[in-house]
Design an enzyme around this catalytic site. Structure first.
Site, mmCIF file in Angstrom:
data_model
loop_
_atom_site.group_PDB
_atom_site.id
_atom_site.type_symbol
_atom_site.label_atom_id
_atom_site.label_comp_id
_atom_site.label_asym_id
_atom_site.label_seq_id
_atom_site.Cartn_x
_atom_site.Cartn_y
_atom_site.Cartn_z
ATOM 1 N N HIS A 9 0.792 -1.235 0.000
ATOM 2 C CA HIS A 9 0.000 0.000 0.000
ATOM 3 C C HIS A 9 0.816 1.273 0.000
ATOM 4 C CE1 HIS A 9 -4.027 -1.741 0.808
ATOM 5 N NE2 HIS A 9 -3.306 -2.715 1.316
ATOM 6 N N LYS A 38 -8.062 13.937 5.033
ATOM 7 C CA LYS A 38 -7.182 12.768 4.959
ATOM 8 C C LYS A 38 -6.230 12.864 6.146
ATOM 9 C CE LYS A 38 -5.992 14.281 0.821
ATOM 10 N NZ LYS A 38 -6.158 13.123 -0.036
ATOM 11 N N ARG A 39 -5.476 11.801 6.404
ATOM 12 C CA ARG A 39 -4.516 11.888 7.486
ATOM 13 C C ARG A 39 -3.531 13.028 7.234
ATOM 14 N NH1 ARG A 39 -4.411 7.928 11.699
ATOM 15 N NH2 ARG A 39 -2.437 8.930 12.216
ATOM 16 N N LYS A 70 1.375 14.246 1.913
ATOM 17 C CA LYS A 70 0.058 14.621 1.369
ATOM 18 C C LYS A 70 -0.035 16.135 1.136
ATOM 19 C CE LYS A 70 -2.265 10.721 3.694
ATOM 20 N NZ LYS A 70 -2.904 9.944 2.604
ATOM 21 N N THR A 122 -8.158 6.975 -1.805
ATOM 22 C CA THR A 122 -9.510 6.470 -2.049
ATOM 23 C C THR A 122 -10.525 7.581 -1.808
ATOM 24 O OG1 THR A 122 -9.367 5.547 0.175
ATOM 25 C CG2 THR A 122 -9.161 4.007 -1.660
ATOM 26 N N LYS A 128 -14.105 8.912 -3.829
ATOM 27 C CA LYS A 128 -15.393 9.235 -3.186
ATOM 28 C C LYS A 128 -15.868 10.623 -3.610
ATOM 29 C CE LYS A 128 -13.802 6.364 0.591
ATOM 30 N NZ LYS A 128 -13.025 6.362 1.844
HETATM 31 O O1 73E Z 1 -2.575 5.812 -0.761
HETATM 32 C C1 73E Z 1 -3.152 5.153 0.354
HETATM 33 C C2 73E Z 1 -4.029 4.033 -0.151
HETATM 34 O O2 73E Z 1 -5.131 4.542 -0.869
HETATM 35 C C3 73E Z 1 -2.049 4.593 1.249
HETATM 36 O O3 73E Z 1 -1.283 5.652 1.774
HETATM 37 C C4 73E Z 1 -2.677 3.786 2.380
HETATM 38 O O4 73E Z 1 -3.457 2.734 1.816
HETATM 39 C C5 73E Z 1 -4.534 3.200 1.014
HETATM 40 C C6 73E Z 1 -5.326 1.990 0.546
HETATM 41 O O5 73E Z 1 -4.601 1.258 -0.379
HETATM 42 C C7 73E Z 1 -1.634 3.217 3.285
HETATM 43 N N1 73E Z 1 -1.742 3.069 4.617
HETATM 44 C C8 73E Z 1 -0.613 2.520 5.051
HETATM 45 N N2 73E Z 1 0.180 2.309 4.028
HETATM 46 N N3 73E Z 1 -0.459 2.761 2.921
HETATM 47 C C9 73E Z 1 -0.280 2.176 6.429
HETATM 48 C C10 73E Z 1 1.013 1.763 6.762
HETATM 49 C C11 73E Z 1 1.299 1.448 8.083
HETATM 50 C C12 73E Z 1 0.331 1.550 9.055
HETATM 51 C C13 73E Z 1 -0.950 1.950 8.722
HETATM 52 C C14 73E Z 1 -1.249 2.263 7.406
#
Ligand code: 73E
Length: 827
Positions: A373, A562-563, A568, A672, A676
């Site tokens: 991710h 978003k976070r 970002k 995501t 939305k």
């Molecule tokens: O871009 C997003 C993505 O849409 C990405 O940053 C996020 O996952 C979303 C769903 O695919 C994400 N979260 C984490 N890594 N990528 C993450 C890593 C460690 C702890 C918690 C979350």
């Protein structure tokens, strides 16, 4: 024919008992029964919580029969199930979702009205389970919704954190974290099964022993805890299917260690219990960063070991031949968090089931697949071998052997290329286990979450693995569930769509294409505009009641939710706001000529992430100055409601005109929220990053405000040498905005508060905020222009909706099925 249980003579005993009658009368009767028999109160003596509980139980009652029937039918079949392993599920409130899925929304509303009960009040009672941080956790929730809607057998496995993502408050503009005690009043949606608890072991050592002439290894653990399953229903959309989400809660083995207790040390005895319960106590609040904390590894092993054992021992028939496990299960790894499941399955097969190593490895490789991710180095999990060896000594041995055999194969292919061996070793040179490597070696497939991200994963992060495992890497672009994020969040838009094209779109979102001609229909556009206005009024009411905030209804709503993370680039958004403010107060433009805009932020920062928290403080500080400055004449307004969560997202997104997706190209794996917003008719101002690329391709350049460097341009600038201060010199507007922030204009003249932000941007600026500023401001000027032509804007907005059907998580699930899982629906 279903066989009756031994000794049963009554026909109903075959079960499941049918659901209550799906009529208003049937609903009322069941509702009052639940209020009386489950809550032990009469309607007149009930509290709002009683009434909410009784309603939730009533909805449950309609779903349970289908759930149990589905479980029974699945077990009688030999279908493969998707076991989704995820440390996070960001579910949001369940009530309306479950009403919609069961087709009971209207009946329930009428039934409660006839009881004189205010359904709105009951909706507000539900505390959303915030068992996730952001996109990754919400994605898991969308995926299980889609799988249920598509009748694909699935168990979602995860952790029942007692405290989910912290509740955010602001004190003097600074973030303060409060514990999220979502279980304080209990949860009506969960089915605890303490009797089905499993023992999960930790620590100790390994030993070799003689097993009838064969030398084998085994684990002699030192301590253990109980994993108690809690089941949650995951209903499909009006299809009679209900899948299961199974979350594990930790508990001490023996509530009291009697020997210690008898010796008089009561406190020590209770401490053991607390220790065990700590494992599922709290969600780690880091998003897109890895912590490397022992408790985190305990959490990971805890839920993964319980889940794999659950599937093998409870879901599969007794004495199932585990060489055939790949025919029945695919364990999808949601990022590296559950990757410890790989050595765990090997341990079960080799040590416990006494399978040959090679046979076990063949099974394991077919049973796992891995979704990556992120590409951010700080998010890639590694576990120091001493920590892993202390907590899971047998697993470490197994990882060593997996690595040894893998590197042997690499040598066979490429010769003794030591640099390559070092680069590909699962154990890093500094003695840590690289979990993404382990997942890649073990998984049948590895996927990224948007086209660009998958390409960068193959070409930049794991090229040696792509070369070694041709065909292993693939892409599945993320998606979102239209049931929650269109139908429930935006009933007005849903009604408009259904009126125009019928109701098939909710489970076949590509049909939104049929809306395209309506973009040129003035009446439709007007109705669309009214829908947006109504959603803004609804948001205004929510923010007024929740936070005492007001929004002007003639403003464009410009949203960044978003976070909070530097990549970002909330700072880029803030520089735009400060520039718009500076243009007014410096006299460069007349306030009265500035189009009204309300900027809405929603963002939580990880509690230990100082820069992110400072940026939150700055957003609030800029907001108070801009909002209160009479020279602005109310043309600009900054709103930052605290505690952004799924519930608030469902209000904000449908009201938005403009969606801010402004990460540095190459850093946001997918996003995501971007999907939305587009599906709710907001236009995007965005970089060519993550799924923005695909959104722009689909909606068309005319309906998307692109700005900023592309990923190759970012790479080229880094290679040339990036000096952010040069950009501040070149663009006078940027220089002034930075000066304003750095000089204390937003901190009562105290320059020290925000100076670290400015100096970070001027001297380091890892995410190239300054390099993209000029292009961003130009894009925002185009936005201002475009918004003045209401008809053209609305046309673009309608086209965004019509062309975003691709972003349904149903399509994501179809892609996973075709490219990775090869499962089939249970007819
Ligand atoms: O871009 C997003 C993505 O849409 C990405 O940053 C996020 O996952 C979303 C769903 O695919 C994400 N979260 C984490 N890594 N990528 C993450 C890593 C460690 C702890 C918690 C979350």
């Amino acid at each position: 024919p279903v066989p009756a249980p031994a000794g049963a003579t009554h026909p109903l005993a075959i079960g499941p008992v049918g659901a209550p009658e799906a009529t208003v009368d049937g609903f009322v009767a069941q509702y009052l029964r639940n209020l009386n028999f489950d809550r032990g109160v009469t309607l007149s003596a009930s509290t709002a919580n009683d009434r909410f509980y009784a309603l939730a139980y009533t909805v449950r009652d309609y779903l349970v029969a289908r759930w149990l029937e589905g479980v029974r039918r699945y077990r009688a079949s030999d279908r493969k199930a998707v076991c989704y392993l995820s440390a996070e599920y960001l579910l949001g409130r369940q009530l309306d979702n479950n009403l919609l899925a069961s087709g009971l929304s209207d009946i329930a509303a009428e039934a409660l009205a006839q009881c004189g009960v205010d359904i709105e009040e009951l909706r507000a009672q539900e505390v959303e389970p915030g068992l996730g941080n952001g996109g990754l956790g919400r994605l898991a929730a969308c995926f299980i919704d889609s799988l249920a809607t598509m009748s694909v057998p699935n168990v979602g496995y995860g952790i029942r954190y007692e405290y989910g993502i912290f509740r955010q408050t602001f004190e003097d503009g600074r973030q303060v974290e409060q514990p999220d005690s979502w279980l304080e009043l209990g949860s009506p949606w969960e089915f605890p099964h303490p009797e089905a608890a499993q023992t999960i072991s930790f620590g100790g050592s390994t030993e070799k022993y003689d097993d009838g002439g064969v030398t084998r290894s085994r684990w002699v653990p030192a301590w253990s805890v109980q994993a108690v399953p809690y089941n949650y229903m995951v209903p499909g959309y009006q299809n009679g299917r209900v899948n299961t989400l199974r979350l594990w809660s930790s508990r001490a083995n023996h509530a009291f260690d009697l020997s210690v207790f008898n010796a008089g040390d009561y406190v020590e005895a209770v401490r053991a219990q607390t220790f065990a319960e700590n494992i599922s106590k709290v969600l780690y609040p880091e998003d897109s960063t890895a912590q490397g904390k022992e408790l985190r590894l305990q959490q990971q092993y805890f839920f993964v070991a319980a889940s794999i054992r659950d599937f093998i021992d409870v879901v599969l028939p007794e004495d199932f031949d585990l060489t055939r496990l790949p025919e029945r299960a695919i364990f999808q790894l949601n990022d590296t968090h559950p990757v410890i499941g790989v050595p765990e399955l090997m341990r079960i097969l080799v040590d416990e089931k006494k399978m040959e190593w090679d046979a076990a490895w063949a099974v394991t490789q077919q049973c796992f697949a891995y979704t990556c991710h992120t590409l951010l180095p700080e998010a890639l999990e590694v576990w120091p071998i001493d920590l892993l060896g202390r907590l899971l000594p047998r697993h470490l041995e197994i990882i060593y052997r997996i690595n040894e055999e893998f590197l042997l194969a690499v040598r066979e292919r490429f010769g003794d290329d030591e640099a390559r061996i070092r680069d590909m070793s699962i154990i890093s040179p500094d003695g840590a286990v690289r979990m993404a490597f382990l997942a890649t070696v073990a998984g049948s497939k590895v996927n990224g979450v948007a086209e660009l991200h998958s390409q960068l994963l193959r070409e930049k992060v794991l090229p040696a693995f792509d070369e070694f495992f041709p065909g292993k890497f693939t892409n599945v672009t993320n998606g979102v569930t239209p049931r929650r994020f269109v139908r429930l969040a935006n009933p007005e838009l849903s009604a408009l769509i259904t009126e125009a094209i019928g109701d098939g779109w909710l489970t076949d979102l590509e049909r939104l294409r049929e809306l395209e001609p309506f973009a040129d229909d003035a009446d439709f556009r007007t109705a669309f505009g009214e829908m947006k206005a109504a959603n803004k009024r609804r948001l205004a009411a929510t923010l007024q009641a929740r936070d005492g905030l007001t929004i002007a209804d003639d403003h464009m709503l410009d949203v960044m939710v978003k976070r909070l993370h530097e990549y970002k680039r909330q700072m880029l958004k803030l520089l735009h706001i400060v520039t718009a403010y500076d243009r007014i107060v410096s006299g460069e433009v007349e306030a009265s000529s500035v189009p009204g805009r309300t900027f809405v932020f929603g963002a939580k920062a990880a509690p230990g992430y100082d820069m992110a928290k400072r940026i939150i403080h700055l957003i609030n500080a800029v907001g108070s100055v801009v909002n209160d400055d009479p020279r602005v004449e109310g043309r600009l307004k900054v709103l930052f409601p605290p505690n952004y969560n799924v519930t608030l997202a469902e209000r904000i997104i449908p009201a938005a005109d403009l969606s801010e997706q402004i990460s540095l190209a190459g850093k946001e794996a997918s996003g995501t929220g971007n999907m939305k917003f587009a599906l709710n008719g907001a236009l995007t101002v965005g970089t060519d990053d993550g799924a923005n690329v695909e959104i722009r391709e689909l909606v068309g350049d005319d309906n998307f405000f692109l700005f900023g460097m592309s990923e190759p341009e970012v790479e080229a600038l880094w290679a040339r040498g990036y000096t952010p201060a040069e950009f501040a010199e070149k663009d006078a507007g940027l220089g002034r905005a930075l000066d304003l922030i750095g000089s204390g204009a937003f901190s009562g003249g105290d320059a020290s508060v925000f100076a670290p932000i400015v100096s970070n941007l001027m001297n380091d600026d890892r995410f190239m905020v300054l390099a993209d500023y000029t292009s961003y401001i130009a894009a925002q000027d185009r936005v201002d222009d475009a918004y003045t032509d209401t008809a053209a804007w609305q046309r673009s907005a309608v086209l965004n909706v019509a062309r975003s059907g691709f972003f349904s998580s149903d399509r994501s699930m179809r892609d996973y099925i075709d490219r990775i899982w090869h499962t089939e629906p249970l007819g």
